[in-house]
Design a protein around this motif. Sequence first.
Motif, mmCIF file in Angstrom:
data_model
loop_
_atom_site.group_PDB
_atom_site.id
_atom_site.type_symbol
_atom_site.label_atom_id
_atom_site.label_comp_id
_atom_site.label_asym_id
_atom_site.label_seq_id
_atom_site.Cartn_x
_atom_site.Cartn_y
_atom_site.Cartn_z
ATOM 1 N N SER A 278 0.845 -1.192 0.000
ATOM 2 C CA SER A 278 0.000 0.000 0.000
ATOM 3 C C SER A 278 0.880 1.240 0.000
ATOM 4 C CB SER A 278 -0.908 0.018 1.244
ATOM 5 O OG SER A 278 -1.652 -1.179 1.357
ATOM 6 N N LEU A 279 0.483 2.224 -0.803
ATOM 7 C CA LEU A 279 1.267 3.459 -0.912
ATOM 8 C C LEU A 279 0.335 4.657 -0.883
ATOM 9 C CD1 LEU A 279 4.030 4.885 -1.506
ATOM 10 C CD2 LEU A 279 3.386 4.765 -3.937
ATOM 11 N N HIS A 280 0.598 5.595 0.025
ATOM 12 C CA HIS A 280 -0.180 6.825 0.095
ATOM 13 C C HIS A 280 0.527 7.925 -0.693
ATOM 14 C CE1 HIS A 280 -1.753 10.594 2.017
ATOM 15 N NE2 HIS A 280 -2.874 9.951 1.766
ATOM 16 N N LEU A 281 -0.229 8.637 -1.534
ATOM 17 C CA LEU A 281 0.335 9.699 -2.355
ATOM 18 C C LEU A 281 0.303 11.025 -1.605
ATOM 19 C CD1 LEU A 281 -1.393 8.860 -5.768
ATOM 20 C CD2 LEU A 281 0.899 8.206 -5.009
ATOM 21 N N ASP A 282 1.405 11.758 -1.647
ATOM 22 C CA ASP A 282 1.514 13.055 -0.986
ATOM 23 C C ASP A 282 1.057 14.131 -1.971
ATOM 24 O OD1 ASP A 282 2.274 15.430 0.236
ATOM 25 O OD2 ASP A 282 4.051 14.554 1.143
ATOM 26 N N ALA A 288 3.611 20.896 -5.058
ATOM 27 C CA ALA A 288 4.826 21.704 -4.907
ATOM 28 C C ALA A 288 5.877 21.383 -5.974
ATOM 29 C CB ALA A 288 5.420 21.496 -3.519
ATOM 30 N N GLY A 289 5.595 20.395 -6.831
ATOM 31 C CA GLY A 289 6.501 20.107 -7.935
ATOM 32 C C GLY A 289 7.255 18.804 -7.850
ATOM 33 N N ARG A 290 7.111 18.065 -6.744
ATOM 34 C CA ARG A 290 7.805 16.776 -6.640
ATOM 35 C C ARG A 290 7.127 15.768 -7.566
ATOM 36 N NH1 ARG A 290 8.140 14.460 -0.779
ATOM 37 N NH2 ARG A 290 7.576 12.377 -1.452
ATOM 38 N N ASP A 291 7.923 14.907 -8.202
ATOM 39 C CA ASP A 291 7.378 13.940 -9.160
ATOM 40 C C ASP A 291 6.862 12.714 -8.408
ATOM 41 O OD1 ASP A 291 6.638 12.465 -11.323
ATOM 42 O OD2 ASP A 291 8.510 12.757 -12.428
ATOM 43 N N ILE A 292 5.709 12.880 -7.785
ATOM 44 C CA ILE A 292 5.121 11.811 -6.983
ATOM 45 C C ILE A 292 4.735 10.623 -7.850
ATOM 46 C CG2 ILE A 292 3.182 11.215 -5.481
ATOM 47 C CD1 ILE A 292 5.291 12.956 -4.171
ATOM 48 N N ALA A 293 4.271 10.868 -9.079
ATOM 49 C CA ALA A 293 3.893 9.773 -9.976
ATOM 50 C C ALA A 293 5.094 8.882 -10.283
ATOM 51 C CB ALA A 293 3.282 10.322 -11.261
ATOM 52 N N ALA A 294 6.249 9.483 -10.562
ATOM 53 C CA ALA A 294 7.464 8.698 -10.847
ATOM 54 C C ALA A 294 7.876 7.894 -9.625
ATOM 55 C CB ALA A 294 8.591 9.621 -11.289
ATOM 56 N N GLU A 295 7.772 8.489 -8.445
ATOM 57 C CA GLU A 295 8.100 7.761 -7.225
ATOM 58 C C GLU A 295 7.165 6.575 -7.028
ATOM 59 O OE1 GLU A 295 8.150 10.437 -3.910
ATOM 60 O OE2 GLU A 295 9.483 11.869 -4.911
ATOM 61 N N ALA A 334 -8.060 18.384 -8.536
ATOM 62 C CA ALA A 334 -7.338 18.252 -9.811
ATOM 63 C C ALA A 334 -6.024 17.508 -9.626
ATOM 64 C CB ALA A 334 -7.090 19.634 -10.414
ATOM 65 N N GLN A 335 -5.323 17.773 -8.528
ATOM 66 C CA GLN A 335 -4.069 17.077 -8.260
ATOM 67 C C GLN A 335 -4.303 15.579 -8.110
ATOM 68 O OE1 GLN A 335 -0.859 17.959 -8.148
ATOM 69 N NE2 GLN A 335 -1.244 20.114 -8.646
ATOM 70 N N VAL A 336 -5.334 15.204 -7.338
ATOM 71 C CA VAL A 336 -5.631 13.789 -7.124
ATOM 72 C C VAL A 336 -6.006 13.114 -8.435
ATOM 73 C CG1 VAL A 336 -7.235 12.173 -6.030
ATOM 74 C CG2 VAL A 336 -6.284 14.074 -4.706
ATOM 75 N N GLU A 337 -6.901 13.741 -9.182
ATOM 76 C CA GLU A 337 -7.350 13.137 -10.431
ATOM 77 C C GLU A 337 -6.210 13.019 -11.434
ATOM 78 O OE1 GLU A 337 -10.856 15.129 -11.913
ATOM 79 O OE2 GLU A 337 -11.714 15.236 -9.897
ATOM 80 N N GLY A 338 -5.357 14.042 -11.507
ATOM 81 C CA GLY A 338 -4.230 13.980 -12.432
ATOM 82 C C GLY A 338 -3.253 12.873 -12.076
ATOM 83 N N LEU A 339 -2.942 12.743 -10.786
ATOM 84 C CA LEU A 339 -2.019 11.693 -10.352
ATOM 85 C C LEU A 339 -2.563 10.305 -10.646
ATOM 86 C CD1 LEU A 339 -0.757 12.996 -6.874
ATOM 87 C CD2 LEU A 339 0.690 12.375 -8.828
#
Length: 420
Positions: A278-282, A288-295, A334-339
């Motif tokens: 399980s992974l929670h997305l920040d 703020a610009g961190r590449d959370i999707a890549a992580e 929008a951030q959640v949906e985009g990720l």
Amino acid sequence: MTLRIGCIADDFTGGTDVAAAFRRAGLRTALVFGVPHATTPLPDDCDAAVIALKSRSTPAAEAVEESLAAQRWLWSKGTAQIYFKYCSTFDSTPKGNIGPVSDALLDAAGAPLTLACPASPPNGRTVYQGHLFVHDQLLSDSPLRHHPLTPMTDSSLPRLLAAQTPHRVGLIALPTVRQGVDAVREALLAHQRDGVRHVIADALTDDDLAVLGAAALELPVVTGAAGLAEGLGHAYPTAGAAPAEPLPTGGRAAVLAGSCSARTLEQIAQFYAAGLPSLHLDVLAAAAGRDIAAEALTWFDAQNPDLPVLVYASASPEELAAVQQQLGVAEAAAQVEGLLGALAVQFVERGVRRLLVAGGETSGAVTTALDIRAVLVGEEADPGVPWTHAATAHGDLALMLKSGNFGAPDLFLRALKDRT
């Protein structure tokens, strides 16, 4: 071809919910995402078509425009009756969108009134004396009042709807419903003579909804949740339950969750407690610009491919409020949906063939990102939560679009247990 009934759903999980309801009633049903094009095909032997829009939380004018376009397309396929499906928690705002869309559909059909009932007894949603209950609590006292985009702090359906329409709103109380179909029809005629346009109906059981569905069979426009849709579907003569569509087999399994509902949080907790990845997305870090999707993709690639994985942006009401305070409601969504939309594409490219999506807005983002325009409805894992069969650029996909509030606490575990 001539459809018996055409449905316009105001979000994607609502579309799967009502499509499953029509199928239970014996109607072979097609589910289309977004406003169809003039050339969008349907199966030749289709009894019903559901058009799933993302109109629940869009500006009212936009929701009306898309709903009218869907209505025109359904009419072009021969349907005589339109069903406007909204959430069983009547999610909306003081300005809409349930009232404005209902009025527009009625105006276009030249219809004097509509019956409205969001009851869904299998999911604990009932209507009594015009008030919406969630199990034994008023909606305004239940955890469902905390919806991030459309918080519901009032349980009176006549009062909620009256704030959204210039027309009169009436009520058919439970004693009339319990008198049967003829009594409900007479009550509808009485409301029509009195100039009432929107008639809320009480319902505590599926039998009540069957009565309402039979009474509404001749109305050009009917509105409600999936429960009334099933009652209406049973009023149409059929040859029996429609068969479940076959689902693809093999491949990896994943859950993407964006809903912040109490039930989805329970489902996440059970998945995590079972020791599954399980992974929670920040969301704030992503903004703020961190590449959370890549992580997240690096994390996904490191997991055991034989185990289902969960990636979620869901948060408690307190955590959600903190994010919305920093980003604003629209930007947070929008951030959640985009990720999650971007991750869905990458997961399918990496071999995911069982994908469970939790949340209406999240489901819309995922199906849009995957360019899925239509699906075949399969068997339900829980009431209103069916698997569907979707075709993607990377192969067939077993896709479950789950309303945030739906499903038992162990749904994530149970639904994926035999699909890994």
